[in-house]
Design an enzyme around this catalytic site. Structure first.
Site, PDB file in Angstrom:
ATOM      1  CE  LYS A 243      -1.588  12.514  -2.629  1.00  0.00           C
ATOM      2  NZ  LYS A 243      -1.557  12.460  -1.159  1.00  0.00           N
TER       3      LYS A 243
ATOM      4  CG  HIS B  14      -8.039   4.415   1.468  1.00  0.00           C
ATOM      5  ND1 HIS B  14      -8.091   5.241   0.379  1.00  0.00           N
ATOM      6  CD2 HIS B  14      -7.082   4.907   2.291  1.00  0.00           C
ATOM      7  CE1 HIS B  14      -7.191   6.211   0.539  1.00  0.00           C
ATOM      8  NE2 HIS B  14      -6.571   6.027   1.688  1.00  0.00           N
TER       9      HIS B  14
ATOM     10  CG  ASP C 162      -1.486   5.432  -1.009  1.00  0.00           C
ATOM     11  OD1 ASP C 162      -1.383   5.900   0.139  1.00  0.00           O
ATOM     12  OD2 ASP C 162      -2.398   5.751  -1.795  1.00  0.00           O
TER      13      ASP C 162
END
Length: 530
Positions: free
Chosen positions: A176, A189, A263
Site C-alpha cells: 500500500k 482520511h 482502503d
C-alpha cells in the site's frame, strides 16, 4: 452461473468491521445472509491474546457453519511502530522507518516473519502491510515514519524483504498505497489528496517499490484514495475509482493479476465526494476486487445493496464480479484452509523472549544520533529535566492518542536525577513561563517531540530554553523532520516512534549505556543546509 447466482456472491467482495471485542449479531447475520468475504479489526476489537483468538475463532466457526469453502479473510493494520493494532501480550516491533534506519534489509525480513508468526497464532491471516510509499515529502500528514524512507530503491528492497518475511509465516500481505501516497500533504482520511507529478517522475519514484514487489510475487495491493492527473484525466477521481490506474496501469501495464483491495471507503476522500456506496461500484468497475467498509453497519448493508442493484441494472458486469471472485479464490486456496485455522491457543511465539530480543536488537540498530556537539553522553549525576510532549497530532490511521510510557520514564530507569514534565493539552503562555522558570534549576534539558509544524508550541519553547544557556537535547519521538525547526540544538536523536523499547533505547544512548547505530533514511534540511 446466472446473475441471480452471482448476486449471492457479492458479499464475498466486502471487508467489514465492527465495534467491540466480541462478535455482534449483525456480523453473524452478514456472514450467513450476505456471505461477506472478510473482516477488518482495529484496536477497539482487540483485548488480551485469548480474547482476540476467541474473537477470530468465533468468526471462523460462523463462516464454517454458513458453509464457506475457505475461512474468512481476517485482516488488520499491523505495520508496527506508530500503526499497530495488537496490544498486551504481543511484541512491540519497530516500524518501517526505524527498520529503514538500520540499513539492514534482513531486519525487514526478520521483523515481518516474527510479526506474521504472532498474527497467525491469533487467528489473523492477512496483514495490511508493508507500506511501499516513498516518503519524500517532509510535510506528509499520513505516511511519514510508516514509510521505509525517501529513496525508492531502499523502499523497494526493504519492502520486498518485509513482504517475503510475512509470506514465509503464512500471512497474506498487502502492498500500500498504490500508486503511491508518499508525496502528499493531505490526509486522505480527511480530504482528497492530489499528486501532480508527471508519468516519468512516477515511474522513477512512486512506482519503483510496487514494480519490484509485484515481480517478486505480491499477494494483494491496496489502492490509494489519491488523485493522479498524470494517469487519470477525469478531474478529482482517486486511484481507487480509476479504471486507468487499476485496470490500465496496475493490471495491464505492470502485470499484476492478484487481488486489489480498496482502503476504507468511509474515508472522507470517498464518503464526502462520490459517496461510499456509489464509490464501491466505481471501484469494482475500475478493477478492484475487495471493498472495505470498516466501521458502519448501515453503510455496509447499503453498499452491498448498491452493488447488487448495479449488477442487476448492468452498470456492473457479471464477468467483472466473476473475475474478482476467481482472483479471491486463488488467493484463499494458496493461504487459507480450515485445517490450519487456529481455534485453540498455542501461543508458541507470541510475546516471546526471542521476539523481544529481536525487537531490542533492531531498535538499537535504528535509533539515530543525528547531531552531537560534544554534549552526549550525559552523566547520571547531572540534574536533568525531561519534557514530554502531548500527542496533539495523530495520523488518521492511528487508533489512540494515549502515550502510556514517556521519555522521562525511560530516562528515570537509568538516573535518579531525572525529573519529568508533561506538557498539558491546554499548554499556554502562562504555563510556558512557569516551565522556563523551572528549567533554570537544571543542568541539562531533554525535550521530546512527536510531529512539529510551523505553528507548534515547541518552536517557541525551544527558543526560550536555548536562551537560558542550558544544554538542550532534542529527541524526535516520531517525526525525524522535527530537527528542521531546531537547528541550534546541541544534540538530537531520532527514534521514529514512541514505543517504550524505542524510548528506552534512546535513553540508554543519551547516557552512553548503549551504542546505537541508526542512519537517517530521509534528508533533513536545516535552514537550507543538510
Amino acid at each position: 452461473m446466472g446473475k441471480s447466482d452471482i448476486s449471492t456472491q457479492v458479499g464475498q467482495l466486502m471487508v467489514v468491521g465492527f465495534k467491540g471485542k466480541t462478535v455482534p449479531e449483525s456480523i453473524i447475520q452478514l456472514i450467513h445472509e450476505n456471505r461477506i468475504g472478510g473482516i477488518i479489526l482495529f484496536s477497539h476489537n482487540i483485548g488480551s491474546p485469548n480474547e482476540l483468538l476467541d474473537l477470530t475463532s468465533t468468526l471462523q466457526l460462523e463462516a464454517k457453519k454458513a458453509g464457506y469453502l475457505y475461512p474468512l479473510l481476517i485482516c488488520l493494520d499491523q505495520e508496527n511502530g506508530v500503526v499497530r493494532r495488537l496490544g498486551n501480550g504481543t511484541t512491540a516491533f519497530p516500524g518501517a522507518m526505524a527498520i529503514g534506519a538500520t540499513s539492514n534489509i534482513e531486519n525487514a525480513f526478520n521483523i515481518s516473519f516474527a510479526t506474521g508468526q504472532e498474527l497467525k497464532e491469533l487467528g489473523v491471516n492477512w496483514n495490511l502491510a508493508p507500506v511501499l510509499d516513498v516518503n519524500n515529502n517532509p510535510d506528509n500528514p499520513v505516511i511519514g515514519v510508516r514509510s521505509f524512507g525517501e529513496d525508492p530503491r531502499l523502499v523497494a528492497e526493504f519492502g520486498k524483504k518485509s513482504m517475503k518475511g510475512m509470506q514465509r509465516a503464512g500471512i497474506i500481505t498487502t502492498l500500500k498505497h498504490f500508486p503511491g501516497h508518499g508525496d502528499s500533504n493531505v490526509d486522505s482520511h480527511l480530504a482528497l489528496p492530489v499528486i501532480s507529478h508527471n508519468r516519468k517522475r512516477l515511474n522513477e519514484v512512486e512506482l519503483v517499490p510496487f514494480i519490484e514487489c509485484i515481480n517478486e510475487g505480491a499477494d494483494t495491493i491496496m489502492s490509494a484514495h489519491v488523485y493522479f492527473p498524470a494517469i487519470e484525466d477525469r478531474e478529482n477521481v482517486p486511484a481507487t475509482l480509476s479504471k486507468k490506474v487499476i485496470n490500465g496501469l496496475l493490471r495491464e501495464e505492470l502485470g499484476f493479476d492478484g487481488v486489489v483491495t480498496t482502503d476504507c471507503m468511509e474515508m472522507k476522500a470517498i464518503s464526502e465526494t462520490i459517496g461510499t456506496e456509489k464509490g464501491a461500484v466505481e471501484a469494482l468497475n475500475a478493477g478492484v476486487d475487495l471493498v472495505m467498509v470498516s466501521h458502519t453497519l448501515d453503510v455496509q448493508i447499503s453498499t452491498i445493496k448498491e452493488i447488487k442493484r448495479a449488477l442487476a441494472e448492468g452498470v456492473l458486469k457479471e464477468e467483472t464480479i466473476k473475475a474478482s471472485l476467481d482472483r479471491l479464490n486463488k488467493l484463499k486456496e494458496k493461504y487459507l484452509s480450515w485445517e490450519t485455522t487456529p481455534f485453540h491457543a498455542t501461543f508458541a511465539t507470541l510475546g516471546s523472549e526471542k521476539h523481544r530480543q529481536l525487537a531490542e536488537k533492531v531498535f538499537q540498530e535504528s535509533v539515530t544520533i543525528v547531531k552531537n556537539e560534544s554534549l552526549l553522553p550525559l552523566k547520571t549525576n547531572q540534574k536533568i529535566l525531561v519534557i514530554n510532549p502531548v500527542n496533539h497530532y495523530i495520523y488518521g490511521v492511528e487508533d489512540t492518542k494515549e502515550i502510556k510510557a514517556t521519555l522521562s520514564d525511560a530516562m528515570k530507569e537509568i538516573s535518579d536525577h531525572v525529573e519529568g514534565y508533561d506538557i498539558s493539552e491546554t499548554f499556554n503562555i502562562t504555563e510556558m513561563k512557569l516551565l522556563i522558570e523551572r528549567a533554570k534549576k537544571f543542568e541539562v534539558i531533554v525535550i521530546g517531540t512527536l510531529s512539529v509544524s510551523s505553528k507548534s508550541y515547541e518552536i517557541d519553547l525551544y527558543e526560550k530554553l536555548l536562551k537560558l544557556g542550558i544544554p538542550v537535547v532534542g529527541v524526535a519521538m516520531r517525526n525525524p523532520y522535527d530537527l528542521r525547526y531546531f537547528p541550534k540544538v546541541a544534540a538530537y536523536l531520532a527514534t521514529y516512534e514512541f514505543t517504550y523499547l524505542a524510548l528506552r533505547t534512546a535513553a540508554k544512548a543519551i547516557f552512553g549505556k548503549s551504542l546505537v547505530s541508526g542512519d537517517l533514511p530521509v534528508t533533513l534540511t536545516v535552514n537550507g543546509t543538510l
